[in-house]
Scaffold this motif. Structure first.
Motif, PDB file in Angstrom:
ATOM      1  N   UNK A   1       0.825  -1.214   0.000  1.00 16.83           N
ATOM      2  CA  UNK A   1       0.000   0.000   0.000  1.00 16.83           C
ATOM      3  C   UNK A   1       0.860   1.265   0.000  1.00 16.83           C
ATOM      4  N   UNK A   2       2.062   1.168   0.575  1.00 15.87           N
ATOM      5  CA  UNK A   2       2.915   2.350   0.660  1.00 15.87           C
ATOM      6  C   UNK A   2       3.456   2.797  -0.695  1.00 15.87           C
ATOM      7  N   UNK A   3       3.332   1.972  -1.696  1.00 14.34           N
ATOM      8  CA  UNK A   3       3.711   2.391  -3.056  1.00 14.34           C
ATOM      9  C   UNK A   3       2.692   3.386  -3.612  1.00 14.34           C
ATOM     10  N   UNK A   4       1.472   3.367  -3.044  1.00 13.65           N
ATOM     11  CA  UNK A   4       0.383   4.194  -3.565  1.00 13.65           C
ATOM     12  C   UNK A   4      -0.100   5.250  -2.580  1.00 13.65           C
ATOM     13  N   UNK A   5       0.098   5.014  -1.286  1.00 15.04           N
ATOM     14  CA  UNK A   5      -0.382   5.927  -0.256  1.00 15.04           C
ATOM     15  C   UNK A   5       0.712   6.101   0.793  1.00 15.04           C
ATOM     16  N   UNK A   6       1.077   7.337   1.066  1.00 10.19           N
ATOM     17  CA  UNK A   6       2.163   7.598   2.012  1.00 10.19           C
ATOM     18  C   UNK A   6       1.825   7.114   3.421  1.00 10.19           C
ATOM     19  N   UNK A   7       0.545   7.199   3.776  1.00  6.28           N
ATOM     20  CA  UNK A   7       0.119   6.789   5.114  1.00  6.28           C
ATOM     21  C   UNK A   7      -1.401   6.622   5.118  1.00  6.28           C
ATOM     22  N   UNK A   8      -1.945   6.322   6.280  1.00  2.00           N
ATOM     23  CA  UNK A   8      -3.387   6.082   6.397  1.00  2.00           C
ATOM     24  C   UNK A   8      -4.191   7.305   5.976  1.00  2.00           C
ATOM     25  N   UNK A   9      -3.731   8.490   6.342  1.00  2.00           N
ATOM     26  CA  UNK A   9      -4.466   9.701   5.984  1.00  2.00           C
ATOM     27  C   UNK A   9      -4.568   9.867   4.466  1.00  2.00           C
ATOM     28  N   UNK A  10      -3.497   9.553   3.755  1.00  2.00           N
ATOM     29  CA  UNK A  10      -3.541   9.631   2.292  1.00  2.00           C
ATOM     30  C   UNK A  10      -4.535   8.614   1.724  1.00  2.00           C
ATOM     31  N   UNK A  11      -4.579   7.439   2.305  1.00  2.73           N
ATOM     32  CA  UNK A  11      -5.564   6.435   1.898  1.00  2.73           C
ATOM     33  C   UNK A  11      -6.973   6.954   2.147  1.00  2.73           C
ATOM     34  N   UNK A  12      -7.221   7.522   3.330  1.00  2.00           N
ATOM     35  CA  UNK A  12      -8.539   8.067   3.646  1.00  2.00           C
ATOM     36  C   UNK A  12      -8.931   9.170   2.665  1.00  2.00           C
ATOM     37  N   UNK A  13      -7.984  10.039   2.345  1.00  3.99           N
ATOM     38  CA  UNK A  13      -8.276  11.118   1.396  1.00  3.99           C
ATOM     39  C   UNK A  13      -8.616  10.560   0.018  1.00  3.99           C
ATOM     40  N   UNK A  14      -7.914   9.527  -0.403  1.00  2.00           N
ATOM     41  CA  UNK A  14      -8.196   8.913  -1.704  1.00  2.00           C
ATOM     42  C   UNK A  14      -9.568   8.239  -1.711  1.00  2.00           C
ATOM     43  N   UNK A  15      -9.912   7.585  -0.615  1.00  2.00           N
ATOM     44  CA  UNK A  15     -11.232   6.950  -0.512  1.00  2.00           C
ATOM     45  C   UNK A  15     -12.314   8.024  -0.518  1.00  2.00           C
TER      46      UNK A  15
END
Length: 186
Positions: free
Chosen positions: A47-61
């Motif tokens: 996942x770190x190849x696409x999202x720097x951290x959990x917050x980036x994942x949340x923002x993408x979602x």
């Protein structure tokens, strides 16, 4: 639980889909990069190849959810009769069908510093504002657009929380009626 068919989707898309599923099933507390990679069936570091951290994942979602909302508003806007009322119904239907996603988009996570999310929110608001501008005088358009957006947002929150009066009727129909009260369509 079986994982996604990872090889059939681009990795970022598979991770986003997994994140949205986890959010819907377990809420924000259950959503982590590790849980997403486990669901997809890839290594914990993938996942770190696409999202720097959990917050980036949340923002993408959240951003993907806002684009879904925008699509629903655009589809409703193409209605031959009462497109603003149809947008109100679509907004409420989106919120009540996807309450965890809706809460992520508009909730306390404060993801506003992500330009992609801000652009998506501006596009969703723009669909509504453009329709309102076609129904009221130019001098009223900004205020009436904001009033409709606030009305729908508040109604969505009340519906998700089960706080509407028992006699208010079907929430999506209520949204259509109230939206029309703010900006009657000609």
């Amino acid at each position: 639980m079986s994982g996604f068919q990872f090889e059939r989707r681009p990795p970022r898309i598979a991770l986003l889909e997994a994140g949205r599923q986890i959010l819907a099933e377990e809420g924000l507390a259950g959503l982590s990069l590790r849980a997403v990679t486990r669901r997809v069936g890839v290594s914990a570091t993938a996942a770190y190849r696409h999202f720097a951290d959990r917050e980036h994942l949340l923002a993408a979602i959240a951003t993907s959810g806002v684009w879904d909302l925008t699509t629903a508003l655009e589809s409703a806007d193409r209605m031959a009769v009462a497109p603003l009322a149809a947008q109100g119904e679509a907004y409420i239907r989106f919120a009540t069908t996807n309450p965890a996603l809706y809460r992520l988009i508009f909730g306390p996570e404060r993801l506003g510093h992500y330009p992609e999310l801000e652009n998506a929110l501006a596009a969703a608001y723009g669909v509504l504002a453009t329709r309102v501008a076609k129904t009221v005088s130019a001098g009223e358009a900004a205020d009436k657009s904001l009033a409709c957006w606030c009305l729908l947002h508040g109604l969505a929150d009340l519906a998700i929380d089960g706080r509407l009066p028992a006699d208010s009727g079907a929430t999506d129909i209520l949204a259509a009626r109230l939206t029309m009260a703010v900006a009657p369509e000609r």
